[in-house]
Design a protein around this motif. Structure first.
Motif, PDB file in Angstrom:
ATOM      1  N   THR A 125      -5.929  14.789  63.177  1.00  0.00           N
ATOM      2  CA  THR A 125      -6.502  16.121  63.392  1.00  0.00           C
ATOM      3  C   THR A 125      -7.336  16.140  64.670  1.00  0.00           C
ATOM      4  O   THR A 125      -7.918  15.115  65.061  1.00  0.00           O
ATOM      5  CB  THR A 125      -7.395  16.542  62.216  1.00  0.00           C
ATOM      6  N   PRO A 126      -7.430  17.287  65.341  1.00  0.00           N
ATOM      7  CA  PRO A 126      -8.241  17.366  66.570  1.00  0.00           C
ATOM      8  C   PRO A 126      -9.696  16.969  66.340  1.00  0.00           C
ATOM      9  O   PRO A 126     -10.296  16.284  67.179  1.00  0.00           O
ATOM     10  CB  PRO A 126      -8.112  18.848  66.964  1.00  0.00           C
ATOM     11  N   ASP A 127     -10.300  17.402  65.217  1.00  0.00           N
ATOM     12  CA  ASP A 127     -11.700  17.055  64.956  1.00  0.00           C
ATOM     13  C   ASP A 127     -11.889  15.549  64.820  1.00  0.00           C
ATOM     14  O   ASP A 127     -12.846  14.987  65.345  1.00  0.00           O
ATOM     15  CB  ASP A 127     -12.189  17.752  63.677  1.00  0.00           C
ATOM     16  N   ALA A 128     -10.993  14.907  64.095  1.00  0.00           N
ATOM     17  CA  ALA A 128     -11.110  13.461  63.898  1.00  0.00           C
ATOM     18  C   ALA A 128     -10.864  12.709  65.200  1.00  0.00           C
ATOM     19  O   ALA A 128     -11.546  11.727  65.502  1.00  0.00           O
ATOM     20  CB  ALA A 128     -10.139  12.993  62.825  1.00  0.00           C
ATOM     21  N   LYS A 129      -9.898  13.161  65.995  1.00  0.00           N
ATOM     22  CA  LYS A 129      -9.623  12.506  67.276  1.00  0.00           C
ATOM     23  C   LYS A 129     -10.811  12.621  68.225  1.00  0.00           C
ATOM     24  O   LYS A 129     -11.036  11.745  69.062  1.00  0.00           O
ATOM     25  CB  LYS A 129      -8.382  13.122  67.925  1.00  0.00           C
ATOM     26  N   ALA A 130     -11.586  13.700  68.089  1.00  0.00           N
ATOM     27  CA  ALA A 130     -12.741  13.921  68.976  1.00  0.00           C
ATOM     28  C   ALA A 130     -14.026  13.323  68.426  1.00  0.00           C
ATOM     29  O   ALA A 130     -15.062  13.359  69.086  1.00  0.00           O
ATOM     30  CB  ALA A 130     -12.927  15.423  69.208  1.00  0.00           C
ATOM     31  N   ASP A 131     -13.971  12.754  67.215  1.00  0.00           N
ATOM     32  CA  ASP A 131     -15.166  12.184  66.589  1.00  0.00           C
ATOM     33  C   ASP A 131     -15.271  10.710  66.970  1.00  0.00           C
ATOM     34  O   ASP A 131     -14.909   9.828  66.208  1.00  0.00           O
ATOM     35  CB  ASP A 131     -15.096  12.358  65.071  1.00  0.00           C
ATOM     36  N   PHE A 132     -15.787  10.433  68.162  1.00  0.00           N
ATOM     37  CA  PHE A 132     -15.885   9.061  68.635  1.00  0.00           C
ATOM     38  C   PHE A 132     -17.019   8.300  67.949  1.00  0.00           C
ATOM     39  O   PHE A 132     -16.961   7.075  67.831  1.00  0.00           O
ATOM     40  CB  PHE A 132     -16.099   9.031  70.152  1.00  0.00           C
ATOM     41  N   PHE A 133     -18.048   8.996  67.502  1.00  0.00           N
ATOM     42  CA  PHE A 133     -19.202   8.341  66.888  1.00  0.00           C
ATOM     43  C   PHE A 133     -18.951   7.987  65.431  1.00  0.00           C
ATOM     44  O   PHE A 133     -19.394   6.963  64.937  1.00  0.00           O
ATOM     45  CB  PHE A 133     -20.434   9.257  67.000  1.00  0.00           C
ATOM     46  N   GLY A 134     -18.235   8.846  64.725  1.00  0.00           N
ATOM     47  CA  GLY A 134     -18.014   8.650  63.293  1.00  0.00           C
ATOM     48  C   GLY A 134     -19.046   9.394  62.471  1.00  0.00           C
ATOM     49  O   GLY A 134     -20.025   9.924  62.984  1.00  0.00           O
ATOM     50  N   GLY A 135     -18.809   9.436  61.157  1.00  0.00           N
ATOM     51  CA  GLY A 135     -19.747  10.102  60.274  1.00  0.00           C
ATOM     52  C   GLY A 135     -19.538  11.595  60.156  1.00  0.00           C
ATOM     53  O   GLY A 135     -20.297  12.272  59.462  1.00  0.00           O
ATOM     54  N   THR A 136     -18.513  12.096  60.832  1.00  0.00           N
ATOM     55  CA  THR A 136     -18.224  13.524  60.756  1.00  0.00           C
ATOM     56  C   THR A 136     -16.808  13.750  60.239  1.00  0.00           C
ATOM     57  O   THR A 136     -16.610  14.261  59.144  1.00  0.00           O
ATOM     58  CB  THR A 136     -18.397  14.196  62.134  1.00  0.00           C
ATOM     59  N   SER A 137     -15.829  13.369  61.031  1.00  0.00           N
ATOM     60  CA  SER A 137     -14.427  13.593  60.651  1.00  0.00           C
ATOM     61  C   SER A 137     -13.601  12.312  60.661  1.00  0.00           C
ATOM     62  O   SER A 137     -12.714  12.146  59.822  1.00  0.00           O
ATOM     63  CB  SER A 137     -13.778  14.608  61.605  1.00  0.00           C
ATOM     64  N   ALA A 138     -13.877  11.432  61.620  1.00  0.00           N
ATOM     65  CA  ALA A 138     -13.064  10.220  61.765  1.00  0.00           C
ATOM     66  C   ALA A 138     -13.541   9.118  60.823  1.00  0.00           C
ATOM     67  O   ALA A 138     -14.733   8.968  60.569  1.00  0.00           O
ATOM     68  CB  ALA A 138     -13.125   9.731  63.206  1.00  0.00           C
ATOM     69  N   LYS A 139     -12.599   8.346  60.328  1.00  0.00           N
ATOM     70  CA  LYS A 139     -12.907   7.213  59.451  1.00  0.00           C
ATOM     71  C   LYS A 139     -13.472   6.054  60.279  1.00  0.00           C
ATOM     72  O   LYS A 139     -13.086   5.861  61.435  1.00  0.00           O
ATOM     73  CB  LYS A 139     -11.656   6.766  58.702  1.00  0.00           C
ATOM     74  N   GLN A 140     -14.368   5.281  59.655  1.00  0.00           N
ATOM     75  CA  GLN A 140     -14.930   4.127  60.332  1.00  0.00           C
ATOM     76  C   GLN A 140     -15.260   3.030  59.314  1.00  0.00           C
ATOM     77  O   GLN A 140     -15.286   3.261  58.104  1.00  0.00           O
ATOM     78  CB  GLN A 140     -16.207   4.510  61.095  1.00  0.00           C
ATOM     79  N   HIS A 141     -15.511   1.840  59.822  1.00  0.00           N
ATOM     80  CA  HIS A 141     -15.996   0.730  59.015  1.00  0.00           C
ATOM     81  C   HIS A 141     -17.511   0.648  59.190  1.00  0.00           C
ATOM     82  O   HIS A 141     -18.072   1.198  60.147  1.00  0.00           O
ATOM     83  CB  HIS A 141     -15.353  -0.590  59.446  1.00  0.00           C
ATOM     84  N   ILE A 142     -18.187  -0.060  58.274  1.00  0.00           N
ATOM     85  CA  ILE A 142     -19.633  -0.259  58.386  1.00  0.00           C
ATOM     86  C   ILE A 142     -19.974  -1.706  58.066  1.00  0.00           C
ATOM     87  O   ILE A 142     -19.179  -2.429  57.462  1.00  0.00           O
ATOM     88  CB  ILE A 142     -20.434   0.684  57.458  1.00  0.00           C
TER      89      ILE A 142
END
Length: 282
Positions: A125-142
């Motif tokens: 999705t455009p929102d996830a692709k633009a979420d470089f920081f994470g915590g909004t739309s894109a999945k990340q590890h912690i």
């Protein structure tokens, strides 16, 4: 319902965390000292902040969403105001590893930090692709560490971290020292410094006449290939003989002998986090 006091709730990071926590089953008690921060939080989420003493008296968990240089000072100010059995969550290992935290045996200290969305991902999705920081739309590890306290507090705090950093894929249990090695040593001292060096090299190519967009497209594409091979993401990929020859010639020109030991030496890592928490001493 677990009550969470979020200190620094009106800061940029605080608002990010608050946005995810208010959607969860946890009860959020936001605290913000600045008028600007309070207004930012109200504008973003319609939340009104509580006083520090009220929040601490009620909280089961306290999150310090404040700058590294303020963690030690704030922790000492609140340590005698929190209930016995409270878990205090910090979003970076700098202050804990630098020895900035006050001693109190009946509370828990938990450290967590986002890995941020990976370079190689399946976002569409455009929102996830633009979420470089994470915590909004894109999945990340912690990454997470229980510095002190019962193991059930690791379970509790990790679950909360999965909420405020969400959406989360893998959660890695580490030590505080492990997280300090990863940041600043691995991610900032090495990786981001090299990112800036690549940009400087790209600017130099442009200065020597290469069209700017061509240079940018060329280097970003080659970075993707290089990372995929170096990290085994592209199992069948390998560097060409020409690339290997260029690498062998370049490494002694760019890197000094012993650079890894100098950067990752435990004393160097400890000094780095001390400097982060005490910038005037740096």
């Amino acid at each position: 319902m677990t009550k969470i006091a979020l200190l620094g709730a009106g800061g940029k990071m605080g608002v990010r965390l608050a946005t995810n926590i208010v959607r969860s089953n946890y009860e959020l008690i936001p605290v913000e000292v600045s008028d600007e921060g309070r207004q930012r939080l109200h504008d973003a989420l319609g939340l009104t902040c509580s006083s520090l003493d009220t929040a601490l008296a009620a909280a089961d968990v306290v999150i310090l969403a404040i700058p590294d240089r303020s963690i030690g000072k704030v922790a000492h100010e609140i340590i005698n105001k929190v209930k016995s059995g409270t878990a205090i969550i910090m979003l970076d290992a700098a202050a804990p590893h630098a020895g900035e935290l006050p001693e109190r045996a009946d509370i828990s200290y938990f450290v967590t930090h986002p890995c941020h969305p990976p370079v190689f991902n399946d976002e569409t999705t455009p929102d996830a692709k633009a979420d470089f920081f994470g915590g909004t739309s894109a999945k990340q590890h912690i990454v997470c560490a229980l510095m002190q306290g019962p193991d059930e507090h690791y379970t509790l705090c990790e679950a909360i971290a999965r909420v405020f950093y969400g959406p989360v894929m893998r959660s890695h249990r580490c030590t505080v020292e492990h997280i300090a090695i990863m940041e600043p040593a691995l991610s900032e001292t090495v990786a981001i410094t090299l990112c800036l060096a690549i940009k400087e090299a790209t600017d130099e190519a442009v200065r020597r006449g290469v069209p700017e967009q061509a240079a940018t497209d060329f280097v970003l594409g080659h970075i993707a290939i290089g990372l995929s091979i170096a990290f085994g993401v592209n199992p069948g990929g390998k560097f060409s003989d020409g690339a290997l020859h260029a690498i062998a010639l370049a490494k002694p020109e760019i890197f000094r002998d012993g650079w890894l030991e100098r950067i990752f030496n435990p004393a160097a890592v400890k000094q780095s986090v001390i400097d982060i928490c005490n910038p005037k001493a740096a």
